[in-house]
Design an enzyme around this catalytic site. Sequence first.
Site, mmCIF file in Angstrom:
data_model
loop_
_atom_site.group_PDB
_atom_site.id
_atom_site.type_symbol
_atom_site.label_atom_id
_atom_site.label_comp_id
_atom_site.label_asym_id
_atom_site.label_seq_id
_atom_site.Cartn_x
_atom_site.Cartn_y
_atom_site.Cartn_z
ATOM 1 N N ARG A 52 0.828 -1.218 0.000
ATOM 2 C CA ARG A 52 0.000 0.000 0.000
ATOM 3 C C ARG A 52 0.862 1.267 0.000
ATOM 4 N NH1 ARG A 52 -4.399 0.454 4.452
ATOM 5 N NH2 ARG A 52 -2.623 -0.061 5.768
ATOM 6 N N ARG B 159 2.707 3.718 5.138
ATOM 7 C CA ARG B 159 2.344 3.869 6.547
ATOM 8 C C ARG B 159 3.369 3.186 7.458
ATOM 9 N NH1 ARG B 159 -4.006 2.540 7.204
ATOM 10 N NH2 ARG B 159 -3.209 1.338 8.959
HETATM 11 P P1 AP5 Z 1 -7.307 -0.275 2.304
HETATM 12 O O1 AP5 Z 1 -8.564 0.179 1.664
HETATM 13 O O2 AP5 Z 1 -6.322 0.730 2.754
HETATM 14 O O3 AP5 Z 1 -7.656 -1.318 3.488
HETATM 15 P P2 AP5 Z 1 -8.262 -1.059 4.926
HETATM 16 O O4 AP5 Z 1 -9.291 -2.115 5.152
HETATM 17 O O5 AP5 Z 1 -8.691 0.358 5.082
HETATM 18 O O6 AP5 Z 1 -6.994 -1.410 5.803
HETATM 19 P P3 AP5 Z 1 -6.284 -0.604 6.982
HETATM 20 O O7 AP5 Z 1 -4.865 -1.110 7.058
HETATM 21 O O8 AP5 Z 1 -6.477 0.857 6.834
HETATM 22 O O9 AP5 Z 1 -7.084 -1.128 8.189
HETATM 23 P P4 AP5 Z 1 -6.667 -1.087 9.651
HETATM 24 O O10 AP5 Z 1 -7.934 -1.482 10.271
HETATM 25 O O11 AP5 Z 1 -5.501 -1.921 9.999
HETATM 26 O O12 AP5 Z 1 -6.120 0.403 9.866
HETATM 27 P P5 AP5 Z 1 -6.701 1.696 10.593
HETATM 28 O O13 AP5 Z 1 -6.176 2.866 9.891
HETATM 29 O O14 AP5 Z 1 -8.154 1.565 10.818
HETATM 30 O O15 AP5 Z 1 -6.580 -1.274 1.285
HETATM 31 C C1 AP5 Z 1 -5.324 -1.851 1.588
HETATM 32 C C2 AP5 Z 1 -4.509 -2.034 0.314
HETATM 33 O O16 AP5 Z 1 -5.158 -2.998 -0.529
HETATM 34 C C3 AP5 Z 1 -4.356 -0.770 -0.538
HETATM 35 O O17 AP5 Z 1 -3.079 -0.753 -1.116
HETATM 36 C C4 AP5 Z 1 -5.433 -0.921 -1.618
HETATM 37 O O18 AP5 Z 1 -5.062 -0.257 -2.810
HETATM 38 C C5 AP5 Z 1 -5.457 -2.436 -1.789
HETATM 39 N N1 AP5 Z 1 -6.771 -2.946 -2.208
HETATM 40 C C6 AP5 Z 1 -8.000 -2.528 -1.801
HETATM 41 N N2 AP5 Z 1 -8.969 -3.240 -2.381
HETATM 42 C C7 AP5 Z 1 -8.344 -4.148 -3.174
HETATM 43 C C8 AP5 Z 1 -8.805 -5.195 -4.052
HETATM 44 N N3 AP5 Z 1 -10.112 -5.430 -4.228
HETATM 45 N N4 AP5 Z 1 -7.883 -5.942 -4.703
HETATM 46 C C9 AP5 Z 1 -6.544 -5.702 -4.531
HETATM 47 N N5 AP5 Z 1 -6.054 -4.735 -3.734
HETATM 48 C C10 AP5 Z 1 -6.944 -3.972 -3.066
HETATM 49 O O19 AP5 Z 1 -6.015 1.576 12.029
HETATM 50 C C11 AP5 Z 1 -4.620 1.754 12.203
HETATM 51 C C12 AP5 Z 1 -4.292 1.731 13.696
HETATM 52 O O20 AP5 Z 1 -4.946 2.851 14.351
HETATM 53 C C13 AP5 Z 1 -4.769 0.498 14.476
HETATM 54 O O21 AP5 Z 1 -3.836 -0.553 14.411
HETATM 55 C C14 AP5 Z 1 -4.910 1.085 15.902
HETATM 56 O O22 AP5 Z 1 -3.657 1.188 16.538
HETATM 57 C C15 AP5 Z 1 -5.437 2.490 15.640
HETATM 58 N N6 AP5 Z 1 -6.910 2.558 15.629
HETATM 59 C C16 AP5 Z 1 -7.703 2.931 14.576
HETATM 60 N N7 AP5 Z 1 -9.000 2.886 14.918
HETATM 61 C C17 AP5 Z 1 -9.040 2.498 16.218
HETATM 62 C C18 AP5 Z 1 -10.096 2.243 17.133
HETATM 63 N N8 AP5 Z 1 -11.384 2.399 16.782
HETATM 64 N N9 AP5 Z 1 -9.767 1.833 18.392
HETATM 65 C C19 AP5 Z 1 -8.483 1.686 18.766
HETATM 66 N N10 AP5 Z 1 -7.438 1.888 17.946
HETATM 67 C C20 AP5 Z 1 -7.705 2.292 16.675
HETATM 68 MG MG MG Z 2 -8.053 2.001 6.251
#
Ligand code: AP5
Ligand code: MG
Length: 214
Positions: A127, A160
Amino acid sequence: MRIVLLGAPGAGKGTQAKKLIDKYQIPQISTGDILRQNVTNGTPLGKEAKSYMDKGELVPDRVVLGLVEDRVKRDDCKKGYILDGFPRNTAQAEALDKILESLGIPLTAALSVDVPKDNLMKRLTGRRTCKKCQQMYNIYFSPPKKEGVCDKCGGALFQRDDDKEETIKRRLDVYDAQTAPLIDYYKKGGILKSVTGVGGIDEIFKKVCEEITK
Ligand code: AP5
Ligand code: MG
């Protein structure tokens, strides 16, 4: 339309949310994006959050709950919103239900984007995101035309901090232990929907729209 997007790290929540914003003109509330913004700006909240995010652990509930409560009460959420990456555990889901109950506007759906574990590592290590407009790319599946440069706005692409293999493994374990149980939580609540998040992004988006408007 007030929806929660559920799914493992890399399932495509952010990718699908960006398309939903364009189609339905409602905001995406990504707790991950809000936390990363705070990290970039060096706020006290960002400093606290970073130590958890770098390890792939969840940031404490009290930190994210305050952020979400403020956000859903803003005017631009009156037409609806997409919660992306929140709630992340049962305590957050229960707290969200209470907040929305007090506002008299419950969730309309929780949509689970299901992707087999084997697909996730490459999606996350590959990504890249635009610093300026947040457009997402993947060096393996959807690379930009010019390496390191956003097709849409010419901004620089970055990777990231938590998209390192060891941190990804921990994020996936945390998802299994703490977030996956929410699928059952929303099934019991009668608002669970799901789509398979494998295949072309547009093809998945079509199924997402069908499910959330059923
Ligand atoms: P993308 O769309 O970026 O995937 P995503 O599901 O959004 O994945 P994230 O890594 O953002 O999820 P996450 O839950 O780990 O992170 P978050 O930011 O919430 O797609 C990923 C990749 O795949 C991209 O390159 C895209 O191009 C590709 N792709 C998409 N669709 C595709 C397809 N169909 N085919 C092929 N490729 C494809 O959280 C990060 C951190 O923040 C957590 O670890 C935690 O520490 C904290 N945090 C966030 N929210 C909370 C909460 N509510 N409570 C506590 N801690 C939190
Ligand atoms: Mg995300």
